[in-house]
Write an enzyme that holds these catalytic residues in place. Structure first.
Site, mmCIF file in Angstrom:
data_model
loop_
_atom_site.group_PDB
_atom_site.id
_atom_site.type_symbol
_atom_site.label_atom_id
_atom_site.label_comp_id
_atom_site.label_asym_id
_atom_site.label_seq_id
_atom_site.Cartn_x
_atom_site.Cartn_y
_atom_site.Cartn_z
ATOM 1 N N HIS A 3 8.211 5.551 10.174
ATOM 2 C CA HIS A 3 7.369 5.448 8.969
ATOM 3 C C HIS A 3 6.487 6.699 8.992
ATOM 4 O O HIS A 3 5.289 6.626 9.249
ATOM 5 C CB HIS A 3 6.548 4.162 9.029
ATOM 6 C CG HIS A 3 5.889 3.760 7.741
ATOM 7 N ND1 HIS A 3 5.802 4.587 6.630
ATOM 8 C CD2 HIS A 3 5.268 2.596 7.383
ATOM 9 C CE1 HIS A 3 5.155 3.945 5.668
ATOM 10 N NE2 HIS A 3 4.832 2.735 6.100
ATOM 11 N N ARG A 10 0.817 -1.237 0.000
ATOM 12 C CA ARG A 10 0.000 0.000 0.000
ATOM 13 C C ARG A 10 0.839 1.270 0.000
ATOM 14 O O ARG A 10 0.437 2.249 -0.628
ATOM 15 C CB ARG A 10 -1.047 -0.029 1.111
ATOM 16 C CG ARG A 10 -0.550 -0.062 2.489
ATOM 17 C CD ARG A 10 -1.358 -0.988 3.367
ATOM 18 N NE ARG A 10 -0.830 -2.332 3.276
ATOM 19 C CZ ARG A 10 -1.544 -3.411 2.965
ATOM 20 N NH1 ARG A 10 -2.823 -3.311 2.748
ATOM 21 N NH2 ARG A 10 -0.974 -4.586 2.901
ATOM 22 N N THR A 11 1.983 1.284 0.665
ATOM 23 C CA THR A 11 2.787 2.513 0.634
ATOM 24 C C THR A 11 3.275 2.759 -0.792
ATOM 25 O O THR A 11 3.180 3.883 -1.310
ATOM 26 C CB THR A 11 3.979 2.413 1.600
ATOM 27 O OG1 THR A 11 3.496 1.974 2.870
ATOM 28 C CG2 THR A 11 4.676 3.742 1.750
ATOM 29 N N ARG A 68 12.010 3.253 0.598
ATOM 30 C CA ARG A 68 11.804 2.341 1.738
ATOM 31 C C ARG A 68 12.994 1.403 1.793
ATOM 32 O O ARG A 68 13.422 0.864 0.771
ATOM 33 C CB ARG A 68 10.510 1.542 1.570
ATOM 34 C CG ARG A 68 10.429 0.403 2.580
ATOM 35 C CD ARG A 68 9.125 -0.318 2.570
ATOM 36 N NE ARG A 68 8.059 0.490 3.143
ATOM 37 C CZ ARG A 68 6.883 -0.019 3.528
ATOM 38 N NH1 ARG A 68 6.627 -1.308 3.388
ATOM 39 N NH2 ARG A 68 5.967 0.763 4.034
ATOM 40 N N LYS A 128 25.898 -4.976 -8.669
ATOM 41 C CA LYS A 128 27.308 -4.956 -9.088
ATOM 42 C C LYS A 128 28.196 -4.275 -8.047
ATOM 43 O O LYS A 128 29.357 -4.000 -8.311
ATOM 44 C CB LYS A 128 27.431 -4.244 -10.433
ATOM 45 C CG LYS A 128 26.738 -4.980 -11.562
ATOM 46 C CD LYS A 128 26.823 -4.221 -12.881
ATOM 47 C CE LYS A 128 25.567 -3.436 -13.146
ATOM 48 N NZ LYS A 128 25.580 -2.701 -14.413
HETATM 49 N N1 CP Z 1 1.242 0.127 6.083
HETATM 50 C C1 CP Z 1 2.228 -0.210 5.223
HETATM 51 O O1 CP Z 1 3.331 0.337 5.252
HETATM 52 O O2 CP Z 1 1.878 -1.173 4.301
HETATM 53 P P1 CP Z 1 2.831 -1.757 3.174
HETATM 54 O O3 CP Z 1 3.960 -2.461 3.866
HETATM 55 O O4 CP Z 1 1.946 -2.667 2.358
HETATM 56 O O5 CP Z 1 3.346 -0.593 2.369
#
Ligand code: CP
Length: 357
Positions: A168, A85-86, A135, A114
């Protein structure tokens, strides 16, 4: 002051609260790395902007306007840790604002395979893109990359979409937006009781949201977990320093009638030191069942950052107090607002049309 004018060691010596102003450019949000960057005014402003964007997006003319805002910009999604979702909500948010997208999700297909360093990879992305959303399982990597880019010839903003176990921040923004909307006819978030449940030791969404809740008056935070997954002392120290009320307990069911919001989390076993060690922790008492709906106050909300496992029974999904699907969609709108704010589009959004909101 901006990040480009401070050395790494001096930057590291600052508290997270003091790092916030360094991450702005021209008085505007630029790098988005920590929840600590947001105060009450900026949370309120972002929530209003998200609601404005979702309203404008309802019409074809509005969508055409939105897609013209940043159609001269490109965003890079650098997600080397799994996400649904993120990743997708950032893709959708960028597309709503007209941005073109690039992505690296698997370093076996990039030159990191590499032996290219993170620094060189991110500098490469900044050559082609105007925004990097990243991420990583490496804690603090987004912060380091923001500093590297701010000292390069092409300093483009970095958005932290989940770093290690520490932060987050954009999840916390969507959680706050969900709480703002859930309590808009009940005096807002001030004075509410928020109950966090599950793996609080390793949940970065909880760590970031706990910070943002300190921006509201009289919020009581309750942390419910089995002993091995107890909330970190650093979070409690942060709440002590902010003068916020909190409670730490192992007992979930007695908390349910006292909650305005319950925030469930899954066991984050991807962080196990020894593979499978979390399987020995009994989390059966930390699940929300259909029977628990009887104990949940009529105006309370049940949240989850998702993905879930067994901590919320699927039978609960149809109850209007279960807001986790709405929460997920709110993520797209607040991420639109965040990107619009980074690129200075708030004024144009405010001037569009004459209808509310
Ligand atoms: N809530 C959240 O970060 O979901 P994802 O890991 O699916 O991005």
């Amino acid at each position: 002051m901006s990040l480009g004018r401070i050395g790494w060691d001096a930057f590291q010596a600052l508290s997270l609260e003091d790092k916030g102003p360094q991450l702005q450019e021209d008085g505007r949000l630029f790098h988005i790395l920590f929840a600590q960057q947001f105060d009450r005014a900026s949370l309120d402003a972002l929530g209003r902007l998200a609601t404005r964007i979702r309203f404008i997006a309802k019409s074809k003319a509005g969508m055409t306007f939105l897609q013209g805002l940043l159609d001269h910009r490109r965003a890079m999604l650098y997600f080397t840790q799994p996400s649904t979702r993120t990743f997708l909500s950032f893709c959708a948010a960028c597309e709503i604002l007209g941005m073109k997208l690039g992505e690296v999700r698997d370093t076996s297909t990039s030159s990191e395979f590499k032996g290219e360093s993170h620094e060189d990879s991110v500098r490469t992305f900044s050559s082609y893109f105007d925004l990097i959303i990243m991420r990583s399982h490496v804690g603090g990597l987004a912060e380091r990359m923001a500093w590297v880019l701010s000292h390069s010839e092409r300093p483009v903003p970095i958005v932290n979409a989940g770093s290690g176990r520490d932060q987050h921040p954009t999840q916390a923004l969507l959680d706050i937006y969900t709480l703002q909307r859930s309590f808009e006819d009940r005096g807002g978030i001030d004075g509410k009781t928020v109950v966090f449940v599950g793996d609080l030791a390793r949940g970065r969404t909880v760590r970031s949201l706990a910070v943002l809740l300190t921006r509201y008056e009289g919020v009581r935070q309750c942390f419910v977990a089995p002993p091995p997954l107890r909330i970190g002392d650093d979070v409690l120290a942060m709440l002590d320093a902010a003068g916020c009320e909190y409670e730490v307990t192992t007992e979930f069911k007695p908390m349910i009638p006292r909650a305005d919001a319950i925030y469930m989390t899954r066991v984050q076993d991807e962080w196990d030191q020894v593979k499978g060690e979390s399987a020995d922790i009994d989390t059966s008492a930390y699940a929300f069942t259909a029977e628990d709906l009887e104990r949940l106050p009529p105006r309370a909300v049940l949240m989850h950052p998702l993905p879930r496992r067994k901590e919320i029974a699927p039978e609960v999904d149809g109850d209007p107090r279960a807001v986790y699907w709405r929460q997920m969609r709110n993520g797209m709108w607040i991420r639109c607002a965040l990107i619009a704010a980074i690129f200075g589009c708030a004024g144009a959004l405010g001037e569009y049309g004459d209808a509310e909101p």
